[in-house]
Design a protein around this motif. Structure first.
Motif, mmCIF file in Angstrom:
data_model
loop_
_atom_site.group_PDB
_atom_site.id
_atom_site.type_symbol
_atom_site.label_atom_id
_atom_site.label_comp_id
_atom_site.label_asym_id
_atom_site.label_seq_id
_atom_site.Cartn_x
_atom_site.Cartn_y
_atom_site.Cartn_z
ATOM 1 N N ASN A 246 33.593 36.804 33.930
ATOM 2 C CA ASN A 246 34.291 37.544 34.988
ATOM 3 C C ASN A 246 35.298 38.585 34.502
ATOM 4 O OD1 ASN A 246 33.525 36.057 37.705
ATOM 5 N ND2 ASN A 246 33.862 34.455 36.186
ATOM 6 N N VAL A 247 35.710 38.472 33.259
ATOM 7 C CA VAL A 247 36.689 39.435 32.740
ATOM 8 C C VAL A 247 35.945 40.549 32.012
ATOM 9 C CG1 VAL A 247 38.634 39.777 31.171
ATOM 10 C CG2 VAL A 247 38.485 37.679 32.546
ATOM 11 N N LEU A 315 43.905 35.502 39.448
ATOM 12 C CA LEU A 315 44.509 36.520 40.303
ATOM 13 C C LEU A 315 44.330 37.944 39.781
ATOM 14 C CD1 LEU A 315 47.886 34.709 41.149
ATOM 15 C CD2 LEU A 315 45.778 34.764 42.504
ATOM 16 N N ASN A 316 44.100 38.099 38.473
ATOM 17 C CA ASN A 316 44.007 39.436 37.895
ATOM 18 C C ASN A 316 43.224 39.369 36.586
ATOM 19 O OD1 ASN A 316 44.777 41.977 36.456
ATOM 20 N ND2 ASN A 316 46.140 42.230 38.222
ATOM 21 N N ASN A 317 42.386 40.376 36.326
ATOM 22 C CA ASN A 317 41.553 40.389 35.123
ATOM 23 C C ASN A 317 42.133 41.231 33.984
ATOM 24 O OD1 ASN A 317 39.573 38.707 36.082
ATOM 25 N ND2 ASN A 317 38.326 40.365 36.933
ATOM 26 N N PHE A 324 49.886 36.725 29.592
ATOM 27 C CA PHE A 324 51.125 36.225 30.208
ATOM 28 C C PHE A 324 50.930 34.835 30.810
ATOM 29 C CE2 PHE A 324 53.641 35.913 34.182
ATOM 30 C CZ PHE A 324 54.904 35.807 33.603
ATOM 31 N N VAL A 325 49.849 34.648 31.575
ATOM 32 C CA VAL A 325 49.642 33.335 32.192
ATOM 33 C C VAL A 325 49.206 32.302 31.144
ATOM 34 C CG1 VAL A 325 49.213 34.198 34.504
ATOM 35 C CG2 VAL A 325 47.288 33.928 32.950
ATOM 36 N N PRO A 383 35.312 31.617 41.632
ATOM 37 C CA PRO A 383 36.391 31.270 40.697
ATOM 38 C C PRO A 383 37.659 30.759 41.368
ATOM 39 C CG PRO A 383 35.318 33.282 39.971
ATOM 40 C CD PRO A 383 34.712 32.937 41.310
ATOM 41 N N MET A 384 38.119 31.410 42.456
ATOM 42 C CA MET A 384 39.368 30.964 43.085
ATOM 43 C C MET A 384 39.234 29.574 43.691
ATOM 44 S SD MET A 384 41.626 33.019 42.254
ATOM 45 C CE MET A 384 42.929 32.175 43.139
#
Length: 416
Positions: A246-247, A315-317, A324-325, A383-384
């Motif tokens: 997904n990234v 939440l972000n790719n 960071f996460v 994914p979510m």
């Protein structure tokens, strides 16, 4: 507590286990690939479900024997069994013998581990347990960072030499334990010795674990740990699937019109590397920062960071957001690791410390059985949806930890 002031037993263990752990990470990540290439991925996948069963058996047996025979004899047995199995792996003419040797190595490690942890608890004052366990984890994680990079070269090109090196290191460690390590079994455990017949010993083991598993505090602790470990274990499971699928490929940075592009697989490799590096660099300082925190609050913070950090991945790719996460959920793992061992070391009765250490391994084993369900469910869920399930597991663990410390009153460490 400075290393030069440590008891000799702890120094021998730190050096021996750090050396072996580096060698362990030079072969372990490639075992599934090795058996998959030799026997087929389908068979290899089935075969890899068996070793955790032997790990459970070995941990329970090793813990019971550590309380009955002593820490040192059980550690010697575990180290010797691993030495013999590495030698068998090195000379094996068959992939099936390789597999038997691999199971034997895991069994030896499982027998060794509860006695080793119980010896630390025997020797270290309660107020220093977190720092000592954190030091051992730092040494082990240096191997976990360096080992796979070296193993990618040595395991496939010089496998026999690597296996013989493992056998030699463990043989030297066995000799060091025999010569330099003294017994630490508490007198309260020695006073319980009785008949040494096999039937009597098995009955006593069964009886001892029956008492442990009727311990409500311990059961809630194990259950909370299982739910807490599911988010932490996703780094090697769903996170790999998510990032690779997904990234998108993107630039790590741009300079003078040129950019360093990373593929999805390379991004995942960087995330893994960052996780390992953070663990090595920060486990000792973080343990020191949180040394005055109550165990209840550390467990809750760990579940919150690992759950929210893992959930936020979806939440972000952007690559820097992923880094960071990664820092957030890695710190969730870092703050938890030393406290789990110090908690059970302090909670377990002196005469049954080894058995409690052995039973404590069920958290990790059952967690390893549950955690892969996210990969299985990812075929049907977005994914979510998967990240939401992971977050729910984290929140359940928080509720269980709150319940745990309602029924167990935490004692001040310095008073022990």
């Amino acid at each position: 507590m400075q290393i030069r002031l440590w008891n000799n037993n702890l120094k021998v263990r730190l050096i021996g286990e750090a050396l072996f752990n580096m060698l362990f990470w030079m072969y372990f990540p490639f075992i599934t690939v090795y058996f998959g290439g030799a026997l087929g991925n389908h068979i290899a996948g089935i075969l890899m479900t068996v070793p955790p069963i032997f790990s459970i058996i070995g941990s329970l047996i090793g813990g019971a024997w550590a309380d009955r025979l002593g820490r040192r004899p059980v550690m010697l047995l575990g180290a010797l069994l691993q030495t013999v199995m590495f030698a068998l792996f090195a000379v094996s003419p068959s992939h099936w013998i390789d597999y038997i040797a691999f199971i034997g190595i895991g069994l030896g490690a499982a027998i060794y581990r509860p006695a080793s942890s119980a010896m630390v608890a025997d020797l270290v004052p309660a107020q220093n347990l977190r720092q000592i366990f954190a030091t051992f984890m730092t040494a082990n994680n240096i191997g976990a960072v360096l080992g796979p990079a070296l193993g990618a070269i040595f395991f496939f090109r010089y496998r026999q030499e690597l296996l013989w090196t493992c056998a030699l290191v463990l043989l030297l460690y066995f000799i060091a334990i025999y010569i330099m390590v003294h017994e630490t079994l508490p007198h309260s455990a020695k006073s319980r010795e009785g008949s040494t017949s096999i039937t009597h010993v098995l009955k006593e083991q069964w009886k001892g674990y029956g008492i442990i598993f009727r311990d409500k505090v311990f059961l809630v602790y194990i259950l909370a740990g299982i739910f807490a470990l599911v988010p932490i274990m996703q780094l090697d499971l769903y996170l790999a699937v998510y990032v690779i699928n997904n990234v998108p490929a993107q630039a790590l940075f741009t300079w003078n019109g040129d950019s360093l592009m990373l593929s999805s697989t390379e991004i995942f490799g960087w995330v893994l590397g960052l996780n390992g590096l953070l663990f090595v660099l920060f486990i000792l300082p973080v343990t020191k920062w949180f040394r005055n925190w109550k165990e209840r609050n550390v467990f809750i913070l760990s579940s919150l960071l690992s759950g929210l950090g893992t959930f936020s991945l979806g939440l972000n790719n952007n690559i820097w957001f992923l880094f960071f996460v990664t820092i957030i959920f890695t710190f969730g793992e870092i703050v938890r690791s030393p406290v789990t061992q110090s908690f059970i070391s302090r909670y377990a009765p002196e005469h049954a410390r080894g058995q409690y250490m052995g039973a404590d391994s069920l958290q990790s084993t059952i967690g390893k059985c549950l955690a892969p369900m996210t990969v299985f469910l990812s075929s049907w869920m977005p994914p979510m949806g998967i990240f939401s399930i992971i977050l729910v597991f984290a929140f359940i663990s928080i509720v269980l930890y709150i319940q745990l410390f309602r029924i167990y009153v935490e004692q001040p460490e310095a008073a022990d």
